[in-house]
Write a protein that holds these residues in place. Sequence first.
Motif, mmCIF file in Angstrom:
data_model
loop_
_atom_site.group_PDB
_atom_site.id
_atom_site.type_symbol
_atom_site.label_atom_id
_atom_site.label_comp_id
_atom_site.label_asym_id
_atom_site.label_seq_id
_atom_site.Cartn_x
_atom_site.Cartn_y
_atom_site.Cartn_z
ATOM 1 N N ARG A 80 -7.779 2.448 7.913
ATOM 2 C CA ARG A 80 -8.774 2.149 6.877
ATOM 3 C C ARG A 80 -10.138 1.864 7.483
ATOM 4 N NH1 ARG A 80 -7.385 0.988 1.794
ATOM 5 N NH2 ARG A 80 -8.904 -0.713 1.679
ATOM 6 N N LEU A 81 -10.138 1.085 8.562
ATOM 7 C CA LEU A 81 -11.367 0.741 9.254
ATOM 8 C C LEU A 81 -10.985 0.554 10.704
ATOM 9 C CD1 LEU A 81 -14.287 0.058 8.234
ATOM 10 C CD2 LEU A 81 -13.671 -2.338 8.500
ATOM 11 N N GLU A 84 -11.764 4.971 8.474
ATOM 12 C CA GLU A 84 -12.285 5.241 7.125
ATOM 13 C C GLU A 84 -11.377 6.114 6.283
ATOM 14 O OE1 GLU A 84 -16.415 6.413 7.933
ATOM 15 O OE2 GLU A 84 -16.910 4.366 7.322
ATOM 16 N N THR A 86 -9.147 5.475 3.576
ATOM 17 C CA THR A 86 -8.763 4.379 2.685
ATOM 18 C C THR A 86 -7.734 4.798 1.644
ATOM 19 O OG1 THR A 86 -10.695 4.864 1.327
ATOM 20 C CG2 THR A 86 -10.932 3.101 2.964
ATOM 21 N N GLY A 87 -7.171 5.996 1.815
ATOM 22 C CA GLY A 87 -6.076 6.389 0.922
ATOM 23 C C GLY A 87 -4.908 5.412 0.995
ATOM 24 N N LYS A 89 -3.112 2.083 1.022
ATOM 25 C CA LYS A 89 -3.642 0.824 0.470
ATOM 26 C C LYS A 89 -2.898 -0.398 1.002
ATOM 27 C CE LYS A 89 -6.366 2.911 -2.588
ATOM 28 N NZ LYS A 89 -7.345 3.711 -1.843
ATOM 29 N N PRO A 90 -3.642 -1.482 1.209
ATOM 30 C CA PRO A 90 -2.998 -2.753 1.550
ATOM 31 C C PRO A 90 -2.616 -3.478 0.257
ATOM 32 C CG PRO A 90 -5.387 -2.920 1.793
ATOM 33 C CD PRO A 90 -5.104 -1.589 1.161
ATOM 34 N N VAL A 91 -1.359 -3.794 0.064
ATOM 35 C CA VAL A 91 -0.929 -4.448 -1.181
ATOM 36 C C VAL A 91 -0.025 -5.646 -0.907
ATOM 37 C CG1 VAL A 91 0.392 -4.180 -3.326
ATOM 38 C CG2 VAL A 91 -1.200 -2.395 -2.620
ATOM 39 N N VAL A 127 -2.518 10.508 3.153
ATOM 40 C CA VAL A 127 -2.654 11.276 1.908
ATOM 41 C C VAL A 127 -3.856 12.216 1.975
ATOM 42 C CG1 VAL A 127 -4.068 9.569 0.669
ATOM 43 C CG2 VAL A 127 -2.482 11.053 -0.616
ATOM 44 N N GLU A 128 -4.883 11.801 2.719
ATOM 45 C CA GLU A 128 -6.067 12.661 2.859
ATOM 46 C C GLU A 128 -5.744 13.934 3.638
ATOM 47 O OE1 GLU A 128 -6.024 9.357 3.548
ATOM 48 O OE2 GLU A 128 -7.845 8.373 2.808
ATOM 49 N N ASN A 132 -7.169 17.781 -0.536
ATOM 50 C CA ASN A 132 -8.343 17.087 -1.070
ATOM 51 C C ASN A 132 -8.583 17.589 -2.489
ATOM 52 O OD1 ASN A 132 -10.332 19.377 -1.026
ATOM 53 N ND2 ASN A 132 -9.761 19.327 1.141
ATOM 54 N N GLY A 152 -3.689 4.109 -10.151
ATOM 55 C CA GLY A 152 -3.818 4.971 -8.972
ATOM 56 C C GLY A 152 -3.732 4.263 -7.638
ATOM 57 N N PHE A 153 -3.587 2.940 -7.649
ATOM 58 C CA PHE A 153 -3.617 2.211 -6.377
ATOM 59 C C PHE A 153 -2.359 2.479 -5.554
ATOM 60 C CE2 PHE A 153 -4.555 -1.643 -3.757
ATOM 61 C CZ PHE A 153 -5.888 -1.384 -3.542
ATOM 62 N N THR A 155 -0.676 5.278 -5.867
ATOM 63 C CA THR A 155 -0.469 6.728 -5.890
ATOM 64 C C THR A 155 -0.408 7.390 -4.512
ATOM 65 O OG1 THR A 155 -1.533 6.737 -8.049
ATOM 66 C CG2 THR A 155 -1.272 8.867 -6.970
ATOM 67 N N PRO A 156 -1.320 7.055 -3.599
ATOM 68 C CA PRO A 156 -1.222 7.700 -2.278
ATOM 69 C C PRO A 156 0.150 7.504 -1.643
ATOM 70 C CG PRO A 156 -3.347 6.617 -2.503
ATOM 71 C CD PRO A 156 -2.520 6.192 -3.704
ATOM 72 N N LYS B 61 -7.528 10.445 -7.504
ATOM 73 C CA LYS B 61 -6.526 9.414 -7.238
ATOM 74 C C LYS B 61 -5.347 9.966 -6.433
ATOM 75 C CE LYS B 61 -7.633 6.369 -11.110
ATOM 76 N NZ LYS B 61 -7.178 5.758 -12.375
ATOM 77 N N THR B 63 -5.392 12.165 -4.177
ATOM 78 C CA THR B 63 -5.744 12.538 -2.801
ATOM 79 C C THR B 63 -6.266 11.364 -1.987
ATOM 80 O OG1 THR B 63 -7.959 13.136 -3.547
ATOM 81 C CG2 THR B 63 -6.344 14.917 -3.421
ATOM 82 N N GLY B 64 -6.346 10.201 -2.608
ATOM 83 C CA GLY B 64 -6.893 9.045 -1.895
ATOM 84 C C GLY B 64 -8.407 9.041 -1.867
ATOM 85 N N TYR B 68 -11.767 2.299 -4.485
ATOM 86 C CA TYR B 68 -11.596 1.027 -5.179
ATOM 87 C C TYR B 68 -12.481 -0.015 -4.483
ATOM 88 C CZ TYR B 68 -7.585 3.419 -7.171
ATOM 89 O OH TYR B 68 -6.792 4.327 -7.839
ATOM 90 N N ASP B 71 -11.752 -0.629 -1.075
ATOM 91 C CA ASP B 71 -12.048 0.467 -0.138
ATOM 92 C C ASP B 71 -13.522 0.521 0.262
ATOM 93 O OD1 ASP B 71 -9.390 1.201 -0.457
ATOM 94 O OD2 ASP B 71 -9.851 2.617 -2.066
ATOM 95 N N GLN B 73 -16.508 -0.206 2.233
ATOM 96 C CA GLN B 73 -16.751 -0.767 3.561
ATOM 97 C C GLN B 73 -17.986 -0.138 4.180
ATOM 98 O OE1 GLN B 73 -12.645 -0.459 4.711
ATOM 99 N NE2 GLN B 73 -12.837 1.679 5.321
ATOM 100 N N LEU B 208 -1.654 -4.511 -8.233
ATOM 101 C CA LEU B 208 -1.503 -4.059 -6.854
ATOM 102 C C LEU B 208 -2.789 -4.230 -6.061
ATOM 103 C CD1 LEU B 208 0.949 -1.047 -6.827
ATOM 104 C CD2 LEU B 208 1.385 -3.490 -6.959
ATOM 105 N N ARG B 292 -1.844 -11.399 -1.008
ATOM 106 C CA ARG B 292 -0.775 -11.246 -2.002
ATOM 107 C C ARG B 292 -0.271 -12.602 -2.466
ATOM 108 N NH1 ARG B 292 -0.229 -8.418 -5.891
ATOM 109 N NH2 ARG B 292 -1.386 -6.989 -4.539
#
Lengths: 207, 751
Positions: A80-81, A84, A86-87, A89-91, A127-128, A132, A152-153, A155-156, B61, B63-64, B68, B71, B73, B208, B292
């Motif tokens: 993610r960083l 970059e 960001t597909g 996700k941190p949950v 996912v990227e 695309n 969509g969070f 979804t990836p 969505k 394809t990422g 959000y 995201d 940054q 989420l 979380r």
Amino acid sequence: MADKQSEGGPPRGGLTRRALFKGAGAAAAAGAVFRSLEGAAEEAGPRSQGPGKVPVTLKVNGAERKVPVEPRETLLEVLRLPLELTGPKPVCDRGTCGACTIWVDGEPAYACSVLAVEAAGHEITTVEGLGNPDALHVVQEAFVAHDALQCGFCTPGFVMSCAHAVKTHGKDLTDAQVRDACAGNLCRCGTYPHVIKAALAAAKKGG
Amino acid sequence: MPREVTYKVGLIGHEQHAKDVEGTTQDITVQIHELDAEPWGVDTKLEHVGTEVPRVDGALKATGAAKYSYDMQPPGLTFAGLVYSPHAHAQVTAVDASAAKAMKGVLAVKTMEGQRATYPGKIVAAVCAESEAILDDALASIRVTYDVRPVAAVTEDAMKEGAPQVTGRKNVRSINRRQPPDASKAFTEAEVAVQADYRTAVQTHSCLEPHGCMVMFEADGSVTVYASTQATAGFASRRFLQALGVPRSQVRVITQHMGGGFGSKFGAMEWDALCAEFARETRRPVRMMLSRRMEHLVGGNRPDSIQAMELAGTRDGRFLALRGRTHGTYGNAAGGGAGAANTAVYRIPVTEMHQNAVATFSARGAAFRAPRHPQGFYALESIIDRYAGEIGMDALAVRLKNDPHPIRQVQWRIGAERIGWKENRRAKAGSDKGVIKRGVGCAASRWGQAGRHMGFGGAVKVNCLVERDGSVAIESCVQDLGTGTRTLMAIIAAEELGLTPTQVDVRIGDTRYPPGPGSGGSTTAPTIGPVTRNAALRAREAIGALLAAEWGVADHEVGFARGTFSAPGGKSTTWAKACSLVGPEGLRVQGERRRNWSSPFRETAGCQFAQVAVDTETGVITVEKVVAVHDAGRIVDTMTARSQVNGGVIQGISYALYEEKHLDRAGGDMVNPTFDTYRIMGIQDCPAIDVVLTSVASGYNNPGMMGLGEPATVPTAGAVANAVYNAIGVQVTELPMTPARVLAALERRQG
């Protein structure tokens, strides 16, 4: 994703993933978590890395990316960083929800539970890397066509799990196999029925 | 000049199931404001509205590529995090952050000594750092000293005489707006009365994407905020603006995509304000997203309930009176989010409900998809089935007898047919032989939101932009929570302009665009749909006027149908060609949301049927099938609508079977604040869901739309509970219906 419930000492309610990895030395922690890296761990032996940043070359979506990482940093954080991507996700922060699902050497893995240093030398797909918006992967196309997403969070992660199931089972993919493939993915909006539909449709199309 | 229009409203289609039901359509007369579009009635033929349209942001969505708040940054991003109290009740006597302050890469530290925590999760320190790793180290180094006090963690404990007080007032407080009528006479005289106590657990929103935002000062001193919010225009609270130190006009809030809210994400919270302070002090972009664990602790929850219910009726199935006493906790805020809604569906002559909110030492609740309804409907529909069992009458027949809503009368018939009520309903509950016992059950839904003409920041408006190549854009600050708001705006604009939905560029989720609604109470679609239509209509009229001048005819002589303008004398041209008359600067018009009209179809109706299999050895319930029949006024996109209903059903099953916020009764902390210990429903638990959408031209606004998000989850727990009752012959009177509770109920039956 950082905060602490403080009393002095580690937070109650379980270690965070980062706290678990921190200081463990890269090789020790990951082998159990991450089956496909066992070979790499053996070669590396018991030497420790860090605590400062170490250079790592990651092969992500077909491109070599050289990044300095702290040995305690997870693959998810590094993707993610600074990368970059960001597909993913941190949950849940602990290998439960699957929103960070990626492929390592073609197999699904939770990026939050893999150390970045351990992923060096392996093929990482996010996912990227599947497609695309202008060139959708067949599974991504089916997700759109069957509305297999809401907020969509998640979804990836679902896309990566389903794409792996489609790749593995091809046209014979069954409802039960899709459910198995996505058993490690959580969706709060409740999109599961459409996810199953989309994966089966993609398989039929010959994903 | 307002004009009067008479047209037909009510149920669209489903003639076969409607043939025995009175009042499913009606002619009404409405006064229409000159800026409002002609209403679409039952008989209006539409091209895109009411069809299956894939959502317009689906590819982003999948394809990422969708970004959000989490995201965001930008270069130089810094990271903020929190230290919070693990104690539900404590005085914060000291916070030692000296080690954190000395760390390289720590940019700012705030401590909150002297505060009283009345819930676990109370913020006691905050840190802003160069990296997430440094932030973790800094947070872990902070030492807090607490003077720990006694707690009343759960509702029952807080109700006890002598329980520690959470606020300056008594813990238990009536939230009845007025004295309810006295039902004792009806109960004395009734032929039959049944009684039972029902309980539901606290449910967390479990979005989420956690709560939080990224705040960034621009070079000109203005501020851009990427917030995970259900209301871009309502996000910048007074506290947040104070923290930023700039006026509201300088603050731009953006929510392009957001990862779930369900009622818990509106105005900026304390952590957002701390993020704003850090941004102001460091002049660096700062991101603060909850962990979380914090999300479970303070990110909102649905209050629990203890409902003592009584229902009186005749031997032949007519309800006479409902009486109940409910208690539920809204956490340390004593307020009105507790309570159980259960009186608005059936014809019940007397309803005597005493509703109480109980203050406890836990973080406050928040609106959660159909506040007060799932818990209320679970108890109401359960006591109805108990009554039906008592008088030996079919539970569906009882409902049909007492339900005054014509649309729901049709829906009960559709649902019963699709679940196979006749074949699958056990005449004698619990009569299956063997270990696995099956049953079916049903429950009603209601909602009643036709949208509003006012939003955050003023009257709701939508821009429509037309370029000389015929391309079209729609603008509003409204946000898309994943419900499909973007898509329905595209569909409606396309319908009005004779285009396809993908030809309309929808720009939303940004306070630079005109005022829109916050997304709560299922008001977004019926608020934004009608005004989108009006905006598109203004654009069509403006292009028509350009053509009229070109053709040398009067404005009103220019007609428009299926993407083609025409005028007397055989004049005709397409949308795209007509748009070449637009100047190089493009055309920009604005539509206004007018007030709702009134109509007999004030309440939206719905019902759900569930089929379950209960393993009587393990107590495990499997939901095998759900039939969900819902009206949401006119359905604009059947595809995204079906997704919403699936989601309502799935959240409802999750609520019925799995979700429970477990507290340590001695200390008050949540003991299951992770997704492996707080279970939400997964794909393996997901039944077949048969969604039937009964579109209704509601008569409330020009497309006839109503809301759908909330009603889809109202009846699910009740339907599942009644199916379980039908399967095993005894009610499980507490949600979630865990294996232990199912086994206990079976034991009670045998004992």
